[in-house]
Design a protein around this motif. Structure first.
Motif, PDB file in Angstrom:
ATOM      1  N   TYR A  96       8.790  -1.959  38.703  1.00 55.96           N
ATOM      2  CA  TYR A  96       9.384  -3.196  38.186  1.00 55.96           C
ATOM      3  C   TYR A  96       8.307  -4.067  37.525  1.00 55.96           C
ATOM      4  O   TYR A  96       8.501  -4.589  36.427  1.00 55.96           O
ATOM      5  CB  TYR A  96      10.081  -3.978  39.304  1.00 55.96           C
ATOM      6  CG  TYR A  96      10.405  -5.387  38.863  1.00 55.96           C
ATOM      7  CD1 TYR A  96      11.373  -5.614  37.880  1.00 55.96           C
ATOM      8  CD2 TYR A  96       9.703  -6.475  39.375  1.00 55.96           C
ATOM      9  CE1 TYR A  96      11.635  -6.892  37.424  1.00 55.96           C
ATOM     10  CE2 TYR A  96       9.967  -7.755  38.921  1.00 55.96           C
ATOM     11  CZ  TYR A  96      10.931  -7.960  37.946  1.00 55.96           C
ATOM     12  OH  TYR A  96      11.180  -9.226  37.484  1.00 55.96           O
ATOM     13  N   ARG A  97       7.152  -4.180  38.202  1.00 59.73           N
ATOM     14  CA  ARG A  97       6.082  -5.043  37.657  1.00 59.73           C
ATOM     15  C   ARG A  97       5.601  -4.501  36.308  1.00 59.73           C
ATOM     16  O   ARG A  97       5.358  -5.252  35.370  1.00 59.73           O
ATOM     17  CB  ARG A  97       4.918  -5.148  38.641  1.00 59.73           C
ATOM     18  CG  ARG A  97       5.309  -5.874  39.904  1.00 59.73           C
ATOM     19  CD  ARG A  97       4.170  -6.552  40.633  1.00 59.73           C
ATOM     20  NE  ARG A  97       4.725  -7.355  41.719  1.00 59.73           N
ATOM     21  CZ  ARG A  97       5.287  -8.539  41.560  1.00 59.73           C
ATOM     22  NH1 ARG A  97       5.339  -9.093  40.370  1.00 59.73           N
ATOM     23  NH2 ARG A  97       5.802  -9.203  42.589  1.00 59.73           N
ATOM     24  N   THR A 149      10.614   5.443  45.642  1.00 64.76           N
ATOM     25  CA  THR A 149      11.072   4.547  46.707  1.00 64.76           C
ATOM     26  C   THR A 149       9.979   3.534  47.050  1.00 64.76           C
ATOM     27  O   THR A 149       8.859   3.611  46.545  1.00 64.76           O
ATOM     28  CB  THR A 149      11.412   5.335  48.005  1.00 64.76           C
ATOM     29  OG1 THR A 149      10.275   6.101  48.345  1.00 64.76           O
ATOM     30  CG2 THR A 149      12.615   6.233  47.824  1.00 64.76           C
ATOM     31  N   GLY A 150      10.347   2.605  47.942  1.00 64.85           N
ATOM     32  CA  GLY A 150       9.387   1.672  48.527  1.00 64.85           C
ATOM     33  C   GLY A 150       8.566   0.914  47.503  1.00 64.85           C
ATOM     34  O   GLY A 150       9.083   0.417  46.498  1.00 64.85           O
ATOM     35  N   GLN A 151       7.250   0.862  47.755  1.00 59.23           N
ATOM     36  CA  GLN A 151       6.342   0.079  46.916  1.00 59.23           C
ATOM     37  C   GLN A 151       6.348   0.587  45.469  1.00 59.23           C
ATOM     38  O   GLN A 151       6.139  -0.178  44.527  1.00 59.23           O
ATOM     39  CB  GLN A 151       4.921   0.142  47.515  1.00 59.23           C
ATOM     40  CG  GLN A 151       3.883  -0.712  46.799  1.00 59.23           C
ATOM     41  CD  GLN A 151       4.254  -2.203  46.757  1.00 59.23           C
ATOM     42  OE1 GLN A 151       4.830  -2.739  47.704  1.00 59.23           O
ATOM     43  NE2 GLN A 151       3.951  -2.865  45.645  1.00 59.23           N
ATOM     44  N   ASP A 152       6.625   1.901  45.297  1.00 57.10           N
ATOM     45  CA  ASP A 152       6.618   2.457  43.933  1.00 57.10           C
ATOM     46  C   ASP A 152       7.672   1.775  43.057  1.00 57.10           C
ATOM     47  O   ASP A 152       7.484   1.635  41.849  1.00 57.10           O
ATOM     48  CB  ASP A 152       6.902   3.967  43.967  1.00 57.10           C
ATOM     49  CG  ASP A 152       5.738   4.729  44.575  1.00 57.10           C
ATOM     50  OD1 ASP A 152       4.654   4.122  44.708  1.00 57.10           O
ATOM     51  OD2 ASP A 152       5.928   5.902  44.927  1.00 57.10           O
ATOM     52  N   GLN A 158      17.019   4.432  47.908  1.00 61.92           N
ATOM     53  CA  GLN A 158      16.460   5.166  49.046  1.00 61.92           C
ATOM     54  C   GLN A 158      16.710   6.666  48.994  1.00 61.92           C
ATOM     55  O   GLN A 158      16.072   7.411  49.715  1.00 61.92           O
ATOM     56  CB  GLN A 158      16.896   4.602  50.403  1.00 61.92           C
ATOM     57  CG  GLN A 158      18.239   5.032  50.906  1.00 61.92           C
ATOM     58  CD  GLN A 158      19.210   3.901  50.736  1.00 61.92           C
ATOM     59  OE1 GLN A 158      19.202   3.242  49.703  1.00 61.92           O
ATOM     60  NE2 GLN A 158      20.025   3.645  51.721  1.00 61.92           N
ATOM     61  N   GLU A 218       8.703  -1.369  43.367  1.00 66.51           N
ATOM     62  CA  GLU A 218       8.167  -2.691  43.019  1.00 66.51           C
ATOM     63  C   GLU A 218       7.102  -2.544  41.930  1.00 66.51           C
ATOM     64  O   GLU A 218       7.072  -3.319  40.963  1.00 66.51           O
ATOM     65  CB  GLU A 218       7.583  -3.357  44.283  1.00 66.51           C
ATOM     66  CG  GLU A 218       6.903  -4.703  44.071  1.00 66.51           C
ATOM     67  CD  GLU A 218       7.821  -5.782  43.482  1.00 66.51           C
ATOM     68  OE1 GLU A 218       9.050  -5.661  43.627  1.00 66.51           O
ATOM     69  OE2 GLU A 218       7.286  -6.728  42.856  1.00 66.51           O
ATOM     70  N   ASP A 219       6.235  -1.529  42.055  1.00 65.31           N
ATOM     71  CA  ASP A 219       5.189  -1.313  41.042  1.00 65.31           C
ATOM     72  C   ASP A 219       5.826  -1.017  39.683  1.00 65.31           C
ATOM     73  O   ASP A 219       5.371  -1.510  38.646  1.00 65.31           O
ATOM     74  CB  ASP A 219       4.275  -0.151  41.447  1.00 65.31           C
ATOM     75  CG  ASP A 219       3.454  -0.488  42.694  1.00 65.31           C
ATOM     76  OD1 ASP A 219       3.400  -1.692  43.057  1.00 65.31           O
ATOM     77  OD2 ASP A 219       2.898   0.440  43.305  1.00 65.31           O
ATOM     78  N   HIS A 240      16.079  -2.621  44.822  1.00 61.20           N
ATOM     79  CA  HIS A 240      15.260  -3.700  44.279  1.00 61.20           C
ATOM     80  C   HIS A 240      16.220  -4.609  43.517  1.00 61.20           C
ATOM     81  O   HIS A 240      17.075  -4.113  42.772  1.00 61.20           O
ATOM     82  CB  HIS A 240      14.206  -3.105  43.342  1.00 61.20           C
ATOM     83  CG  HIS A 240      13.206  -4.096  42.866  1.00 61.20           C
ATOM     84  ND1 HIS A 240      13.515  -5.094  41.957  1.00 61.20           N
ATOM     85  CD2 HIS A 240      11.895  -4.269  43.178  1.00 61.20           C
ATOM     86  CE1 HIS A 240      12.438  -5.822  41.726  1.00 61.20           C
ATOM     87  NE2 HIS A 240      11.440  -5.348  42.453  1.00 61.20           N
TER      88      HIS A 240
END
Ligand code: SF4
Length: 622
Positions: free
Chosen positions: A605-606, A597-600, A592, A602-603, A584
């Motif tokens: 980070y938000r 990983t993945g969407q988690d 990875q 991004e969540d 990210h």
């Protein structure tokens, strides 16, 4: 095989005088005051103006060779042509590249000086600065590329250097996170300049060296009663050791065409020696140099340093290693690193974007956090856990950086305040320096265990304006974050959160800004994550942590850590850092191979951006 030295040559006294005068002029003109009064390392009592027999013979032979070819130079254009020709005859081009670990658009990383690469080249650099490289041909380091990110602009810059200089040697340094890019750089080198000899070294190569793991495992097996719990991680069976082999550079056939020599361990003296071998073989190619290295192995067995060189022997069809002496390098017997050839300036936002020098006063850390290679590295290579330079040696480097126009210093040590006695001596010297001159602004990183209110006040008085604490989490897992366990041992009633809060406020009182790294994916619950973010948000609101001083990390298993050893023992597939890492842009680390990983990511980070706002580190996109 005996190294090829200069041919015997009668040196007339007049010619010798000219060479000695040219050397003295060069030292006076090109070296900074702090570099002029020692030869190989500060305090050695030797004069850099003294011209060795070998250098004298080389310079006189070069004069004769060029005069024989061009005749005596009697006009200004003829002298210029002669000087150009002499430079060309004397030197062979060498390029160094510090492989970046992020791509375009990353905002969560901290670009800086490539100090590991600069320490690897420092002995060679000193030879070149005083014109005492022991060979008939001399490396000319045409640049040290230190791109902040792997971008198309960097690729263009690399190719331009390769086309312009056609380097005989290209040295690349890598971290595990940058290993993929290091291999891509090697690919570009071999595509543009197939004759270039590619050297690869760095923390990643140290950490995927199967011989180091085998030796460490054997040492642990022989420890009997001296064995402690942390040693058990290094105990590996034959099957487990075999799992490491595919990760070593050269394990894949295609890597044998990209890289010629790998350095694992200390490369400071070994790198200069490899370049001496190259100089002896010129004109040459990689295979001839590798043959000479294998034939001359005993040269390396005498060099200070722990570790080995590796190369792929095409004739024997196997990876060969050339061990160094095994004697740890004494940091006080090294010259200062040469920061003058970097292609990217170093300006830390926390110091108002002023020119910042990075200095390593000590290697290693007294703690043993499972995710960190700082202490595991030392055990793998049988080094002292802490390798400290003397305060005087470090002060000399600070004076040099001031002379060079640097306005701030950041100490790269993982735990700068871990040795209180050393620190007290160092601060006394620093206070003396700043009482005579303008104060020097500096910063460091350490743990909340290793400071107190009085120490922070004293550090601030000596110019410290920024301390970065690896706090990781408000409630870290004490098994993995060993520094927390250590705090509880010395102060059982102390809570990690309270300790960080206290330390941050002491810093604010003293006028020191606080930076911190948070690490997620260490098994924390969602509630613990929120408590971590809330703690940091509170300290940001209280004015302890300024804007842009919080770095986000996701825990990943890096080679050379205890976490890595535990994965080897668990039988789970080992991450391969040849892969292009997924990250990210706002995180310091890739994810990875992580538990998040993945969407988690991004969540996460938000969530962090929402709670921390401006406190989050936001490097200008590379
Ligand atoms: S205290 Fe910091 S540098 Fe030391 S082992 Fe732990 S994470 Fe690494």
């Amino acid at each position: 095989m005996t190294p090829v030295g200069p041919r015997p040559l009668d040196v007339p006294e007049g010619a010798a005088r000219r060479v000695r005068r040219a050397r003295a002029d060069r030292i006076d003109r090109e070296l900074y005051e702090e570099e002029k009064h020692w030869r190989w390392h500060p305090g050695d009592g030797q004069d850099p103006r003294t011209v060795s027999e070998e250098a004298l013979h080389r310079e006189v032979a070069l004069d004769r060779e060029v005069t024989a070819r061009l005749g005596a130079a009697t006009s200004s254009p003829a002298r210029e042509r002669r000087d150009r020709e002499r430079r060309r005859a004397k030197h062979f081009p060498v390029l160094f590249v510090s492989a970046p670990h992020v791509e375009e658009g990353a905002t969560g990383a901290f670009p800086g000086m490539p100090t590991p690469l600069l320490y690897a080249t420092c002995v060679l650099d000193r030879m070149l600065r005083i014109d005492e490289f022991p060979g008939t041909r001399v490396p000319d380091v045409v640049a040290v590329l230190n791109p902040p990110a792997y971008t198309s602009a960097f690729e263009d810059e690399l190719v331009a250097h390769l086309r312009e200089h056609r380097p005989v040697v290209v040295g690349i340094s890598n971290l595990s996170e940058g290993h993929h890019f290091a291999l891509r750089i090697a690919e570009s080198v071999k595509r543009e300049c197939p004759q270039s000899i590619v050297l690869l070294g760095g923390q990643h190569e140290d950490a995927v060296n199967p011989e180091a793991y085998r030796a460490a495992s054997n040492r642990v097996a022989g420890m009997a009663s001296r064995r402690r719990e942390t040693h058990d991680d290094f105990l590996l069976g034959a099957d487990e050791l075999d799992r490491l082999a595919p990760l070593q550079t050269f394990a894949r056939p295609e890597e044998r065409d990209l890289v010629d020599v790998v350095f694992a361990g200390d490369s400071t003296f070994a790198l200069a020696e490899v370049l001496k071998v190259v100089a002896e073989c010129l004109p040459t190619d990689a295979e001839s140099v590798k043959k000479r290295l294998l034939a001359d192995q005993e040269r390396f067995a005498e060099l200070p340093g722990v570790g080995s060189l590796f190369l792929y022997d095409r004739h024997g069809r196997r990876i060969e290693s050339i061990p160094l002496s095994g004697t740890p390098v004494d940091g006080d017997r090294l010259p200062y690193i040469d920061v003058t050839r970097l292609t990217h300036e170093n300006r830390f936002p926390v110091f108002g974007h002023r020119r910042t020098a990075q200095i390593m006063a000590c290697l290693g850390c007294k703690y043993s956090c499972s995710f960190c290679h700082e202490s595991a590295d030392a055990f793998l290579y049988e080094q002292p856990k802490i390798r400290q330079r003397s305060p005087c040696h470090v002060m000399g480097e600070i004076r040099l950086r001031r002379d060079q126009g640097f306005e701030a210093v950041f100490f790269d040590d993982s735990t700068f305040t871990q040795n209180r006695r050393w620190l007290a001596d160092f601060l006394t010297l620093l206070e003396d320096l700043t009482s005579d001159h303008r104060p020097l602004e500096w910063g460091c990183q350490t743990t909340v265990n290793d400071v107190d209110r009085d120490l922070l006040r004293r550090m601030a008085g000596a110019g410290c304006s920024y301390v970065y604490f690896g706090v990781e989490s408000a409630e870290p897992d004490t098994e993995r974050v060993q520094k927390v366990r250590q705090l509880l041992l010395v102060s059982p009633a102390t809570d990690w959160t309270d300790r960080f809060r206290d330390v941050a406020h002491w810093c604010r009182e003293a006028g020191i800004r606080v930076g911190t790294s948070l690490q997620f994916g260490l098994g924390e619950s969602p509630e613990q994550r929120l408590r971590t973010l809330d703690l940091v948000a509170e300290l940001h609101r209280d004015g302890c942590i300024p804007d842009g001083c919080v770095a986000l990390n996701v825990n990943s298993p890096y080679p050379g850590t205890r976490q890595w050893l535990q994965i080897i023992q668990s039988g789970v597939a080992l991450p391969d850092y040849r892969e292009k890492l997924v990250r990210h842009p706002a995180f310091e680390t890739a994810h990875q191979f992580s538990a998040i990983t993945g969407q988690d990511v991004e969540d996460l980070y938000r969530l962090a951006a929402d709670r921390l706002g401006g406190a989050l580190h936001q490097q200008d996109p590379a």
